[in-house]
Motif scaffolding. Structure first.
Motif, short mmCIF file in Angstrom:
data_model
loop_
_atom_site.label_atom_id
_atom_site.label_comp_id
_atom_site.label_asym_id
_atom_site.label_seq_id
_atom_site.Cartn_x
_atom_site.Cartn_y
_atom_site.Cartn_z
N VAL A 291 -68.91 -3.79 22.61
CA VAL A 291 -68.84 -4.42 24.13
C VAL A 291 -67.53 -5.03 23.77
O VAL A 291 -67.27 -6.02 22.99
N MET A 292 -66.59 -4.68 24.58
CA MET A 292 -65.26 -5.37 24.84
C MET A 292 -65.02 -6.64 25.53
O MET A 292 -64.86 -6.45 26.83
N THR A 293 -65.13 -7.69 25.17
CA THR A 293 -64.97 -9.04 25.84
C THR A 293 -63.20 -9.10 25.69
O THR A 293 -62.45 -8.49 25.11
N PRO A 294 -62.77 -10.14 26.56
CA PRO A 294 -61.23 -10.34 26.78
C PRO A 294 -60.81 -10.59 25.41
O PRO A 294 -59.74 -10.37 25.14
N GLN A 295 -61.71 -11.64 24.59
CA GLN A 295 -61.04 -11.67 23.39
C GLN A 295 -60.78 -10.68 22.52
O GLN A 295 -59.84 -10.46 21.78
N LYS A 296 -61.69 -9.62 22.51
CA LYS A 296 -61.58 -8.46 21.82
C LYS A 296 -60.52 -7.48 22.32
O LYS A 296 -59.90 -6.98 21.49
N VAL A 297 -60.38 -7.80 23.50
CA VAL A 297 -59.45 -6.68 24.01
C VAL A 297 -57.91 -7.24 23.55
O VAL A 297 -56.92 -6.40 23.10
#
Length: 474
Positions: free
Chosen positions: A36-42
């Motif tokens: 799950v790509m959160t803004p933090q992971k992006v």
């Protein structure tokens, strides 16, 4: 109906993604499926990707940047050009007219065997290099493209020493060369010619300097025309990168705009667009996120380490000597970058081998506070000549000494050899007494290192059958 169709597609996608749980079936972990790509992971992914691509860009593109920088220096001729300088304007040949000595500081680890030659050539059409008959005197002219790939040799080993004419043919040129002119196709529209002409220790230099003047470089359209002089041209300055933390990528972007990309590198270069590097626009950091910029900065810190690591993989240790048996690099971009850095202009192993020595037989650093002896059972098996040169470890320059001897080699006058072909070279700061004085290689007071140059090495050197001599502390 459309709702049912969409539901069916979703069900099929889920069924495809889920592993089969049949009896005995192995379940493979796949972190991509449930990610799950959160803004933090992006943001994290952008930095990681920029770091990885920045590393690739550096190891691939360093030779381009290095040559764009250094070749501009080589065509910048000072008003009081020293005799050891090989600089010349664009599209002209520059020759050193004297061997390097301890007084010369412009080139670290310079040899004391050959007069250097340099020519930076912009191929608006084929350029023809005409070489004279050197009467078996060793010479070599390396033809480097802008990636520091050594594409051709002209000289004693590769083409002989008779007079000849060689055309440097740029990509895409269509035409016919005159009879007797050998075509040398190159990969880029700009090339660097880097040459060496052997001069014997103590010989009269006048005939050698006259021989230099018989080397001629000119466009094909000017071949055979008397009185041709290359017009005064230069290269535009590189973009200023003062205060630019990502200045390397700025220069790489410029180099990509002004040099052909090799077909084998097309896919790699396409990937670099994701970090703002394109052939059309150069480097565009304004299009990158702060995370991407941070990744590129990290890459510039770590990438030189990856290039430096190639030293360990490119060299082998033989009897205490580090010897690089370099050949074509292919996709070994770190190895090619290493060659373009500290070994700029170096020959590959088929032409010359350069064993280097930093320690004695006990693994202790070489120092002028000690006395050493190197004993050769026989002279190194080479097709041309060999020399053992000494350098100051700190400055990497030749060592001042009262007899102005910087090397001992096959052309050393009065070299004392035994009846069986063996000989010893004493290495020490103080001049030895008696017969040993003839073969003395003077050392500095402090630390030093040795470089054994072997031109046109025999197969025994390349495959290790010839045992390099040990450095014994007396």
């Amino acid at each position: 109906m459309q709702r049912i169709f969409r539901s069916t597609l979703v069900a099929l996608a889920v069924a495809t993604a889920l592993p089969a749980h049949g009896q005995g079936a192995e379940i493979f972990p796949d972190p991509q499926i449930g990610l799950v790509m959160t803004p933090q992971k992006v943001a994290q992914a952008q930095e990681v990707e920029a770091y990885n691509l920045g590393m690739t860009a550096y190891t691939w593109g360093y030779p381009l940047v290095r040559l764009e920088r250094v070749l501009r220096e080589y065509i910048d001729v000072p008003a009081n050009k020293p005799p050891t300088s090989y600089r010349a304007p664009l599209n002209r040949i520059g020759w050193a007219t004297a061997l390097s000595t301890a007084a010369d500081t412009d080139m670290p680890t310079a040899n004391n065997d050959t007069l250097y030659m340099s020519a930076v050539v912009r191929l608006t059409e084929p350029y023809v290099l005409s070489v004279p008959d050197t009467a078996d005197r060793y010479y070599v002219v390396n033809v480097f493209d802008m990636y520091h790939d050594l594409e051709h040799y002209i000289g004693r080993r590769a083409t002989g020493t008779r007079a000849g004419q060689f055309a440097l043919v740029p990509p895409g040129w269509k035409g016919t060369l005159p009879a007797g002119v050998k075509a040398l196709p190159v990969s880029t529209d700009q090339v660097w010619l880097w040459g060496r002409l052997h001069i014997l220790q103590g010989e009269d230099t006048a005939p050698v300097l006259a021989l230099q003047k018989q080397f001629d470089l000119r466009p094909l359209s000017q071949l055979g025309k008397a009185g041709y002089v290359a017009p005064q041209e230069t290269l535009p300055p590189l973009p200023s990168i003062e205060g630019d933390e990502l200045g390397f990528f700025t220069h790489l972007g410029y180099a990509m705009q002004h040099n052909r990309i090799k077909p084998v590198d097309e896919a790699l270069v396409g990937q670099l667009e994701r970090i703002g590097l394109t052939r059309e626009q150069g480097f565009q950091p304004s299009k990158l996120t702060p995370e991407q910029l941070r990744g590129l900065k990290r890459a510039l810190t770590d990438a030189p380490l990856v290039v430096g690591k190639a030293t360990a993989t490119a060299t082998v240790l033989r009897n205490g000597w580090n010897i690089a048996l370099l050949s074509e690099f292919g996709f070994n971009y770190p190895g090619r970058s290493l060659m373009a850095g500290p070994y700029l202009g170096g020959n590959l192993a088929e032409e010359a081998v350069y064993p280097i020595r930093y320690t004695d037989a006990e693994g202790k650093p070489l120092s002028g506070t000690n006395r050493y002896r190197i004993t050769f059972d026989k002279a190194p098996p080479v097709g041309s000549f060999w020399s053992l040169t000494i350098y100051n470890a700190g400055s990497k320059l030749l060592v001042y000494n009262p007899i102005a001897r910087y090397k001992v080699g096959s052309d050393t006058p009065g070299l004392q050899m035994g009846a069986d072909g063996s000989f010893s070279i004493p290495i020490q700061h103080e001049q030895p007494q008696g017969a040993e004085k003839a073969n003395w290689l003077p050392a500095p007071k402090g630390d030093f290192y040795l470089l054994l140059r072997l031109y046109q090495p025999a197969e025994g050197i390349l495959n290790g059958e010839y045992a390099l001599p040990q450095v014994e502390r007396i």
